[in-house]
Write a protein that holds these residues in place. Structure first.
Motif, mmCIF file in Angstrom:
data_model
loop_
_atom_site.group_PDB
_atom_site.id
_atom_site.type_symbol
_atom_site.label_atom_id
_atom_site.label_comp_id
_atom_site.label_asym_id
_atom_site.label_seq_id
_atom_site.Cartn_x
_atom_site.Cartn_y
_atom_site.Cartn_z
ATOM 1 N N THR A 184 19.331 1.948 17.023
ATOM 2 C CA THR A 184 19.514 3.386 16.856
ATOM 3 C C THR A 184 18.257 4.126 17.288
ATOM 4 O OG1 THR A 184 18.605 3.436 14.612
ATOM 5 C CG2 THR A 184 20.954 2.923 14.820
ATOM 6 N N VAL A 185 18.373 5.434 17.444
ATOM 7 C CA VAL A 185 17.199 6.263 17.732
ATOM 8 C C VAL A 185 16.174 6.136 16.615
ATOM 9 C CG1 VAL A 185 16.423 8.664 17.761
ATOM 10 C CG2 VAL A 185 18.209 7.915 19.332
ATOM 11 N N SER A 186 16.636 6.146 15.375
ATOM 12 C CA SER A 186 15.708 6.046 14.253
ATOM 13 C C SER A 186 14.899 4.758 14.315
ATOM 14 C CB SER A 186 16.491 6.117 12.935
ATOM 15 O OG SER A 186 15.615 6.054 11.825
ATOM 16 N N ASP A 187 15.567 3.633 14.580
ATOM 17 C CA ASP A 187 14.859 2.355 14.659
ATOM 18 C C ASP A 187 13.965 2.283 15.890
ATOM 19 O OD1 ASP A 187 16.156 1.606 12.359
ATOM 20 O OD2 ASP A 187 16.896 -0.304 13.142
ATOM 21 N N LEU A 188 14.467 2.742 17.041
ATOM 22 C CA LEU A 188 13.656 2.650 18.257
ATOM 23 C C LEU A 188 12.480 3.614 18.242
ATOM 24 C CD1 LEU A 188 16.040 2.017 21.276
ATOM 25 C CD2 LEU A 188 14.712 0.408 19.922
ATOM 26 N N ALA A 189 12.574 4.689 17.470
ATOM 27 C CA ALA A 189 11.399 5.541 17.294
ATOM 28 C C ALA A 189 10.288 4.755 16.603
ATOM 29 C CB ALA A 189 11.763 6.782 16.484
ATOM 30 N N ARG A 190 10.663 3.929 15.634
ATOM 31 C CA ARG A 190 9.660 3.075 14.988
ATOM 32 C C ARG A 190 9.133 2.039 15.962
ATOM 33 N NH1 ARG A 190 5.839 1.552 13.789
ATOM 34 N NH2 ARG A 190 5.044 0.515 11.926
ATOM 35 N N TRP A 191 9.995 1.529 16.840
ATOM 36 C CA TRP A 191 9.549 0.560 17.838
ATOM 37 C C TRP A 191 8.592 1.204 18.837
ATOM 38 C CZ3 TRP A 191 8.976 -4.270 17.657
ATOM 39 C CH2 TRP A 191 8.782 -5.037 18.815
ATOM 40 N N ALA A 192 8.876 2.443 19.238
ATOM 41 C CA ALA A 192 7.968 3.153 20.136
ATOM 42 C C ALA A 192 6.608 3.350 19.483
ATOM 43 C CB ALA A 192 8.568 4.499 20.528
ATOM 44 N N ALA A 193 6.594 3.668 18.192
ATOM 45 C CA ALA A 193 5.324 3.811 17.478
ATOM 46 C C ALA A 193 4.576 2.486 17.437
ATOM 47 C CB ALA A 193 5.585 4.330 16.061
ATOM 48 N N PHE A 194 5.320 1.396 17.230
ATOM 49 C CA PHE A 194 4.715 0.061 17.246
ATOM 50 C C PHE A 194 4.073 -0.225 18.600
ATOM 51 C CE2 PHE A 194 5.212 -4.400 18.462
ATOM 52 C CZ PHE A 194 4.540 -5.052 17.442
ATOM 53 N N LEU A 195 4.808 0.007 19.682
ATOM 54 C CA LEU A 195 4.281 -0.251 21.019
ATOM 55 C C LEU A 195 3.075 0.626 21.317
ATOM 56 C CD1 LEU A 195 7.592 -0.559 23.066
ATOM 57 C CD2 LEU A 195 6.138 -2.415 22.233
ATOM 58 N N GLY A 196 3.032 1.791 20.702
ATOM 59 C CA GLY A 196 1.904 2.693 20.899
ATOM 60 C C GLY A 196 0.669 2.322 20.108
ATOM 61 N N GLY A 197 0.797 1.355 19.200
ATOM 62 C CA GLY A 197 -0.381 0.897 18.465
ATOM 63 C C GLY A 197 -0.240 0.865 16.965
ATOM 64 N N ASP A 198 0.852 1.418 16.414
ATOM 65 C CA ASP A 198 1.049 1.416 14.965
ATOM 66 C C ASP A 198 1.711 0.092 14.573
ATOM 67 O OD1 ASP A 198 1.398 2.012 12.319
ATOM 68 O OD2 ASP A 198 2.893 3.597 12.636
ATOM 69 N N THR A 199 0.926 -0.977 14.575
ATOM 70 C CA THR A 199 1.485 -2.323 14.452
ATOM 71 C C THR A 199 1.674 -2.784 13.016
ATOM 72 O OG1 THR A 199 -0.727 -3.293 14.581
ATOM 73 C CG2 THR A 199 0.473 -3.021 16.646
ATOM 74 N N GLY A 200 1.144 -2.051 12.037
ATOM 75 C CA GLY A 200 1.245 -2.510 10.655
ATOM 76 C C GLY A 200 0.645 -3.896 10.508
ATOM 77 N N ASP A 201 1.339 -4.775 9.799
ATOM 78 C CA ASP A 201 0.886 -6.157 9.648
ATOM 79 C C ASP A 201 1.642 -7.112 10.566
ATOM 80 O OD1 ASP A 201 -0.917 -5.439 7.627
ATOM 81 O OD2 ASP A 201 0.650 -5.535 6.093
ATOM 82 N N PHE A 229 26.293 0.301 28.549
ATOM 83 C CA PHE A 229 25.131 0.882 27.876
ATOM 84 C C PHE A 229 23.892 0.893 28.774
ATOM 85 C CE2 PHE A 229 27.839 -0.835 24.545
ATOM 86 C CZ PHE A 229 27.907 0.222 23.649
ATOM 87 N N ILE A 230 23.100 1.949 28.650
ATOM 88 C CA ILE A 230 21.780 2.047 29.278
ATOM 89 C C ILE A 230 20.827 2.629 28.242
ATOM 90 C CG2 ILE A 230 20.392 3.121 31.092
ATOM 91 C CD1 ILE A 230 22.918 3.266 32.791
ATOM 92 N N ALA A 231 19.628 2.057 28.135
ATOM 93 C CA ALA A 231 18.650 2.512 27.155
ATOM 94 C C ALA A 231 17.244 2.329 27.708
ATOM 95 C CB ALA A 231 18.805 1.736 25.842
ATOM 96 N N GLU A 232 16.306 3.124 27.216
ATOM 97 C CA GLU A 232 14.896 2.961 27.559
ATOM 98 C C GLU A 232 14.042 3.373 26.366
ATOM 99 O OE1 GLU A 232 13.461 4.717 31.163
ATOM 100 O OE2 GLU A 232 15.215 4.126 32.340
ATOM 101 N N VAL A 233 12.874 2.740 26.252
ATOM 102 C CA VAL A 233 11.866 3.162 25.290
ATOM 103 C C VAL A 233 10.500 2.942 25.919
ATOM 104 C CG1 VAL A 233 11.916 0.887 24.123
ATOM 105 C CG2 VAL A 233 10.945 2.883 22.955
ATOM 106 N N TRP A 234 9.653 3.987 25.875
ATOM 107 C CA TRP A 234 8.323 3.933 26.465
ATOM 108 C C TRP A 234 7.306 4.533 25.508
ATOM 109 C CZ3 TRP A 234 7.660 1.150 30.711
ATOM 110 C CH2 TRP A 234 8.753 0.932 31.545
ATOM 111 N N ALA A 235 6.104 3.963 25.528
ATOM 112 C CA ALA A 235 5.020 4.473 24.693
ATOM 113 C C ALA A 235 3.780 4.689 25.545
ATOM 114 C CB ALA A 235 4.704 3.490 23.561
ATOM 115 N N ASP A 236 3.079 5.755 25.273
ATOM 116 C CA ASP A 236 1.776 6.039 25.866
ATOM 117 C C ASP A 236 0.748 5.893 24.751
ATOM 118 O OD1 ASP A 236 -0.553 7.037 26.901
ATOM 119 O OD2 ASP A 236 0.314 8.875 27.702
ATOM 120 N N PRO A 237 0.105 4.731 24.634
ATOM 121 C CA PRO A 237 -0.819 4.510 23.515
ATOM 122 C C PRO A 237 -1.971 5.501 23.482
ATOM 123 C CG PRO A 237 -0.285 2.440 24.602
ATOM 124 C CD PRO A 237 0.243 3.531 25.476
ATOM 125 N N LYS A 238 -2.485 5.877 24.638
ATOM 126 C CA LYS A 238 -3.631 6.787 24.679
ATOM 127 C C LYS A 238 -3.258 8.155 24.125
ATOM 128 C CE LYS A 238 -7.158 8.594 27.828
ATOM 129 N NZ LYS A 238 -7.650 8.614 29.232
#
Length: 457
Positions: free
Chosen positions: A230-247, A297-306
């Motif tokens: 979902t968008v809600s879950d992939l938003a968390r994944w984008a944050a992870f890829l951007g550097g919010d890795t938690g544990d 289906f088509i989907a994308e998720v991208w993160a800009d860590p900087k």
């Protein structure tokens, strides 16, 4: 939250994409500073606009999650990226191809599994898949010399899914769910659709009618593209890829995944692949993420860590010009209407006088470089007058420093101190850095002419 003008520009772009490419439904989102900042949708799912909780298939975005499990195993010491897969998956028909090569699509494996179109058929287990590639030359697993080229391989990630299963003693998804998805709060990312979810559609190329696409369990090939999210879950994944890795992963490990292992196209690298992550360079940005496509289906998720920004979209169409355009357009809108503010600078809470004394100008021969002590405790080396190599260095328990990036990544820097404790020179690789150009009192290889610096008539 974003400004109303920015939200309007983003929604307009989503609406244009959905209408122009005749997408049954489309939902997109922006992530800022680790949080979902905006979402917008067009089209219908079961008669209503999709929401951030509506599931879609995410296809090969699955690969980035499987790769995260592999790097967790590496960090635990259960494997080395240089290990051949067969060390952990006996009987795999992959010769000496390594875990790192599988992650980066440089192992030279075939792109697809032998037999029927795997994305539209029920899949078998790993033993069936491995056996199918042990047959005649038409179904062999290896097509290219390892490391020769980028050759995208769904089969390679099927093998990595089996690797995770072998080392965890349960399926790759069970391990992923327990160790990554649940800790990140991604409870709506599943192997099978769970309501509310979109139906996958093929849109007729010459008529405004649609055809439902089948959705199967792909067995061993599922690690290449099985998941729904979902968008809600992939938003968390984008944050992870951007550097919010938690544990979930160490920051250094995620940075390693984002390093380019191979260029995927072009004479200069605008697109590349790291360890399980697709990479892009766009208008000065360095993006990491993944695209995904399955029938319907088509989907994308991208993160800009900087920039601490992420963009993503989910749609239910088999093919459309939307792919490769919408995410970049959303980033352009954000840059134009609402560029992210740089992270606030704050001084370090404390400083070691011995480290402070290391800062400033040093010389490698006649080339000037500077050491900067960062608030996070790292040292950064930057070339001054002549340009050149730059790296960050991490302190080690024995007083040495290890390079984290650039030319000196992994290399050891030693601070050589005199009897008074003052740093006399730095040793890095085979180089000696001194406080003055070719300082004669220091042990510079080859020696220094006793006449010193001189003019020439």
């Amino acid at each position: 939250m974003l400004l109303p003008s920015t939200e309007r520009a983003l929604l307009h772009r989503v609406a244009v994409e959905q209408a122009e490419y005749r997408v049954p439904s489309l939902i997109a989102a922006v992530v800022r500073d680790g949080e979902l900042a905006w979402s917008g949708a067009r089209g219908r799912v079961d008669g209503s606009q999709p929401t951030i909780d509506t599931q879609y298939r995410i296809g090969s975005i699955t690969k980035s999650m499987v790769a995260t499990m592999v790097l967790r195993l590496r960090d635990e010491g259960k494997l080395d990226l240089a290990d051949p897969l067969t060390k952990h998956v006996p009987g795999a028909p992959l010769g000496d191809r390594t875990v790192a090569q599988l992650l980066s699509h440089t192992a030279g494996l075939r792109a697809e599994s032998p037999g029927d179109w795997w994305e539209r058929t029920e899949g078998g287990d790993w033993a069936d898949l491995a056996d199918s590639m042990n047959g005649d030359s038409g179904s062999k697993a290896l097509l290219h010399r390892a490391g020769r080229r980028f050759h995208y391989s769904n089969v390679g990630f099927a093998a990595l899914g089996e690797l995770v299963a072998q080392l965890r003693g349960r399926s790759w998804f069970e391990a992923l769910h327990a160790e990554v998805l649940v800790p990140l709060g991604m409870g709506r990312t599943t192997v099978s659709p769970a309501a509310p979810h979109a139906t996958g559609w093929a849109v007729h190329p010459w008529a405004d009618v649609v055809l439902p696409e089948p959705a199967h369990n792909h067995g061993a090939m599922g690690a290449a593209g099985q998941l729904w999210s979902t968008v809600s879950d992939l938003a968390r994944w984008a944050a992870f890829l951007g550097g919010d890795t938690g544990d979930i992963l160490a920051a250094d490990t995620l940075a390693e995944m984002r390093e380019p292992a191979i260029v995927t196209e072009g004479d200069r690298w605008d697109a590349g692949y790291g360890l399980g992550l697709q990479l892009q360079r766009r208008d000065g940005r360095r993006l990491a993420g993944h695209t995904g496509a399955m029938p319907g289906f088509i989907a994308e998720v991208w993160a800009d860590p900087k920039d601490r920004t992420g963009v993503l979209f989910l749609s239910n169409t088999t093919y459309g010009g939307i792919r490769g355009k919408l995410a970049g357009a959303m980033l352009d809108i954000l840059a134009e209407h609402e560029p992210n503010l740089p992270e606030e600078w704050l001084p370090a809470p404390a400083v070691d006088p011995k480290l402070l004394a290391l800062t400033g100008t040093w010389y490698w021969g006649s080339a000037s470089i500077a050491l900067h002590l960062r608030a996070d405790g790292l040292l950064s080396l930057k070339a001054l007058a002549h340009g050149g190599r730059e790296s960050r260095f991490r302190p080690e328990a024995d007083g040495s420093w290890t390079g984290l990036d650039g030319y000196y990544a992994g290399e050891r820097m030693e601070v050589v101190r005199g009897p008074d404790g003052v740093a006399d020179w730095l040793e890095l690789v085979s180089y000696v850095f001194t406080r003055a150009p070719y300082e004669p009192v220091e042990p510079i290889p080859g020696g220094v002419d006793p006449a010193g610096w001189q003019g020439r008539g």
